[in-house]
Design a protein around this motif. Structure first.
Motif, PDB file in Angstrom:
ATOM      1  N   TYR A  28       0.727  -1.117  -0.169  1.00  0.00           N
ATOM      2  CA  TYR A  28       0.003  -0.017  -0.027  1.00  0.00           C
ATOM      3  C   TYR A  28       1.098   1.222   0.061  1.00  0.00           C
ATOM      4  N   TRP A  29       0.863   1.944  -1.078  1.00  0.00           N
ATOM      5  CA  TRP A  29       1.607   3.249  -0.958  1.00  0.00           C
ATOM      6  C   TRP A  29       0.759   4.250  -1.840  1.00  0.00           C
ATOM      7  N   LYS A  31      -2.870   7.213  -1.419  1.00  0.00           N
ATOM      8  CA  LYS A  31      -4.225   7.302  -0.746  1.00  0.00           C
ATOM      9  C   LYS A  31      -5.015   7.993  -2.108  1.00  0.00           C
ATOM     10  N   GLU A  34      -7.521  10.878   1.480  1.00  0.00           N
ATOM     11  CA  GLU A  34      -6.804  10.771   2.429  1.00  0.00           C
ATOM     12  C   GLU A  34      -7.611  11.122   3.953  1.00  0.00           C
ATOM     13  N   ILE A  37      -8.674   7.446   4.508  1.00  0.00           N
ATOM     14  CA  ILE A  37      -7.731   6.456   4.486  1.00  0.00           C
ATOM     15  C   ILE A  37      -8.115   5.189   3.264  1.00  0.00           C
ATOM     16  N   PRO A  39      -7.239   3.529   0.108  1.00  0.00           N
ATOM     17  CA  PRO A  39      -5.740   3.369  -0.559  1.00  0.00           C
ATOM     18  C   PRO A  39      -5.850   3.282  -2.015  1.00  0.00           C
ATOM     19  N   SER A  43      -3.661  -4.330  -1.061  1.00  0.00           N
ATOM     20  CA  SER A  43      -2.304  -4.905  -0.589  1.00  0.00           C
ATOM     21  C   SER A  43      -2.202  -6.146   0.042  1.00  0.00           C
ATOM     22  N   ARG A 148      -8.344   0.988   9.959  1.00  0.00           N
ATOM     23  CA  ARG A 148      -7.881   1.749   8.655  1.00  0.00           C
ATOM     24  C   ARG A 148      -7.567   3.247   8.920  1.00  0.00           C
ATOM     25  N   GLY A 152      -3.628   3.138   7.622  1.00  0.00           N
ATOM     26  CA  GLY A 152      -4.026   2.178   6.520  1.00  0.00           C
ATOM     27  C   GLY A 152      -3.625   0.726   6.974  1.00  0.00           C
ATOM     28  N   SER A 153      -2.350   0.761   7.054  1.00  0.00           N
ATOM     29  CA  SER A 153      -1.604  -0.900   7.212  1.00  0.00           C
ATOM     30  C   SER A 153      -2.551  -1.433   8.523  1.00  0.00           C
ATOM     31  N   ALA A 167      -8.729  -2.282  -1.648  1.00  0.00           N
ATOM     32  CA  ALA A 167      -8.817  -1.087  -1.636  1.00  0.00           C
ATOM     33  C   ALA A 167     -10.210  -0.272  -1.482  1.00  0.00           C
ATOM     34  N   SER A 174     -13.673  -0.623   1.630  1.00  0.00           N
ATOM     35  CA  SER A 174     -11.968  -0.632   2.039  1.00  0.00           C
ATOM     36  C   SER A 174     -11.971  -1.218   3.443  1.00  0.00           C
TER      37      SER A 174
END
Ligand code: DP6
Length: 342
Positions: A28-29, A31, A34, A37, A39, A43, A148, A152-153, A167, A174
């Motif tokens: 996950y990199w 958004k 934002e 959150i 993504p 991931s 989340r 996020g992770s 996502a 999500s």
């Protein structure tokens, strides 16, 4: 207990939760939203055994007019980290219809200098403890959605073993799910090469925003990403470690290339990381199952088989003893999902 202090809807007021860190094999990199959150990419991660956070949330011990308080490993949390905790507590309070301030006590259990203390285990544990203390009865999926919103992770740390964070395109869609793997998660491990446990130069939050906004390589990473995830999931279904490793390494190195193309560039790799990445290639040439992944910091995590993890750890230590003096290593296996006790 002061009756004013109790959550209004039959909550148990105080709860303790433990959640484990996870490492993304497919990252996950970036958004799409934002605030919520959401993504840009889905991931896939492995939740780890020995790295975890235990957090107690108590809605009963502060005066109703007090502000939330938090400690991490005995130290008072303030500033932006405290704001992020309060933000998550607000979501829980809103949902539970309560307005009591909370006292949050958190301990990070990480093997000496693992350098992996992560917001994932922290926000997953906070979510679990706060929800139960507030009297909410949430499904794992609802907990994942809530975690989340903290980080996020953390959505993936609700689950043990392999987890996929879909996502989605809204708060409802999500969330993470466990991956059905028929025990494959137990067959894979990560050798963590701890190269620097200092604070990161650019936070993930800022780093991913800058990459999305300025990196000409970001879109091509996203375009490749779908194939990496498909490959990785097919590899898990087939219990095919080399196929999983190749997808994971390509995904991570592509992410770091996109970061480095950002303006100004973001470079989480130092000389030790480069030496470690080369050593992983050499280990593969020497016949080890070994594929590298890296996150928003210089440490290199090496995906391998559980059977050969200890042997690979020793090989990498010996290989890197001159070029990376003082390197620490930790072998991490698959770990469990969130647990909450009252
Ligand atoms: C590189 O979950 O820490 O570890 O959602 O802004 O809190 P926020 O970011 P965070 O980012 C993790 C990024 C990563 C890759 C991954 O875990 O998928």
């Amino acid at each position: 207990m002061d009756p004013r202090a109790a959550p209004q809807r039959g909550g148990c007021v105080k709860a303790t939760a433990t959640a484990h860190a996870n490492i993304a094999l497919i990252k996950y990199w970036g958004k799409a939203n934002e605030d919520l959150i959401i993504p840009i990419t889905s991931s896939l991660s492995l939740t780890l055994d020995d790295l975890f956070t235990t957090t107690t949330v108590d809605f009963s011990s502060l005066e109703p007019t007090a502000a939330d308080q938090a400690t991490l490993d005995g130290a008072t949390v303030s500033g932006r980290p405290l704001e992020r905790i309060c933000g998550l507590l607000d979501l829980v309070r809103e949902r539970a219809g309560i307005d009591q301030p909370a006292k949050v006590t958190s301990e990070n259990m990480v093997p000496t200098a693992a350098g992996l203390a992560s917001s994932a285990s922290g926000f997953a544990a906070l979510t679990g403890a706060a929800a139960v203390a507030a009297g909410l009865e949430l499904s794992d999926r609802e907990l994942s959605r809530l975690a989340r919103r903290g980080s996020g992770s953390a959505s993936r740390s609700i689950f043990g073993g392999l987890a996929i964070w879909h996502a989605g395109d809204s708060d409802e869609t999500s969330f993470a799910d466990p991956v059905v793997d028929h025990g494959f998660a137990q067959e894979i491990s990560l050798v963590v090469l701890v190269l620097n446990s200092g604070p990161k130069a650019v936070s993930s939050r800022d780093g991913m925003r800058r990459t999305v906004d300025t990196s000409p390589l970001y879109e091509s990473w996203v375009a490749e990403h779908a194939g990496h995830l498909r490959e990785a999931l097919a590899a898990v279904a087939d219990r095919d470690l080399p196929r999983l490793g190749e997808a994971a390494e390509a995904n991570a190195l592509g992410m770091h290339a996109a970061m480095r193309a950002a303006n100004p560039p973001i470079n989480y790799m130092n000389d030790a990381s480069c030496a470690a990445l080369q050593a992983v290639k050499d280990a593969r040439a020497a016949g080890f199952p070994a594929w590298a992944t890296m996150d928003a910091g210089p440490n290199v995590k090496v995906l391998t088989s559980t059977k050969r993890a200890a042997e690979l750890e020793a090989w990498l230590q010996s290989r890197l003893k001159d070029s990376v003096p003082g390197m620490d290593t930790v072998v991490a296996h698959a770990g469990p999902g969130l647990t909450v006790t009252r």
